[in-house]
Design a protein around this motif. Sequence first.
Motif, short mmCIF file in Angstrom:
data_model
loop_
_atom_site.label_atom_id
_atom_site.label_comp_id
_atom_site.label_asym_id
_atom_site.label_seq_id
_atom_site.Cartn_x
_atom_site.Cartn_y
_atom_site.Cartn_z
N TRP A 52 33.31 46.43 -60.36
CA TRP A 52 34.77 46.37 -60.39
C TRP A 52 35.26 45.08 -61.03
CZ3 TRP A 52 33.79 47.59 -54.69
CH2 TRP A 52 33.36 48.94 -54.57
N ALA A 53 34.52 44.64 -62.03
CA ALA A 53 34.84 43.39 -62.74
C ALA A 53 34.29 43.49 -64.16
CB ALA A 53 34.23 42.19 -62.01
N SER B 136 35.67 37.75 -65.35
CA SER B 136 35.75 37.26 -63.97
C SER B 136 35.20 35.84 -63.84
CB SER B 136 35.01 38.19 -63.01
OG SER B 136 33.65 38.30 -63.36
N ARG C 26 35.91 53.12 -58.55
CA ARG C 26 36.80 51.99 -58.83
C ARG C 26 37.46 51.56 -57.54
NH1 ARG C 26 38.67 52.23 -64.50
NH2 ARG C 26 37.81 54.08 -65.51
N MET D 220 42.41 46.19 -54.57
CA MET D 220 42.24 44.91 -55.26
C MET D 220 43.06 43.82 -54.60
SD MET D 220 40.23 44.42 -57.87
CE MET D 220 39.15 45.38 -58.93
N LEU E 187 43.30 42.30 -62.31
CA LEU E 187 41.90 42.66 -62.04
C LEU E 187 41.75 44.16 -61.86
CD1 LEU E 187 40.77 39.87 -59.54
CD2 LEU E 187 40.32 40.01 -62.00
N GLN F 249 39.10 46.05 -64.33
CA GLN F 249 37.86 46.29 -63.61
C GLN F 249 36.93 47.22 -64.36
OE1 GLN F 249 37.93 49.00 -60.05
NE2 GLN F 249 40.15 49.04 -60.44
#
Length: 267
Positions: free
Chosen positions: A49-50, A54, A160, A166, A182, A186
Amino acid sequence: MMMRTMLAAVLATTALSFAPMAAAAQAARASASPATGGTPTVVLVHGAWADGSSWSKVIPLLQAKGIRVMGVQNPLTSLADDVTATQRVLADIEGPVVLVGHSWAGTVITEAGNDPKVKALVYVAAFANKEGQSGGDLVGAYPKSPALGTVWDDGHGFLRQTEQGMIDNFAPDLPRAEARTLFVTQGPLAASTFGDKVTRVAWRTVPSWYIVSGNDRVISPQMERDLAAQMKARTTVLASSHVSLLSHPVEVARVIAEAVASIAAPK
């Protein structure tokens, strides 16, 4: 016959026009080699999820210390695919490497860290699997984290975080606008990765550091402490969400720099 002759001429001209570009690219690649000799390079591997951005707050802090840095863009499609992506970056580096992984990337660096160039491992709120152990095995051994309740299955085998997930769980100590960004950027994680098992464990032989996120709502903070103890890692605990690399970049960069200094110092 005339058409074949014309086609051959076009192909030959095209090849000639690309030759200088290829030579220039090869020269640029050689001159941009991230490290030579005994100078350590930091390789940053992002988690689920990045994406590579990041690390955007940590990278300039390391560069300001004169540390060479490279990033890996994981496809997040399988452990094997992410290890391969990491190995491609490692292959371009001469000299020792400090390999750093956040979250899911802890599993990745545990496998990829067996490369002989890797002289130190840094885990940032990350999995640190044993042989034959998957991320799912680790997660299942602890109480369900809040972030697992805000996972969105896209119906195509990828997971996700929802936007609210988030904000509330993944990055609650970041400004709301940053957490929403983000959500947009992601990288979806293949659900199958939770079953992918590590075969060779690098932290058994490579010196390791661990940064625990004390307020983590994605991975159990107790699991992080237990993994750090299991690895006999040099451990730092931060009052941070899962994304300490964004909310506490100074402290994260300091730990990474410590790992760099440990292998850069004369023996």
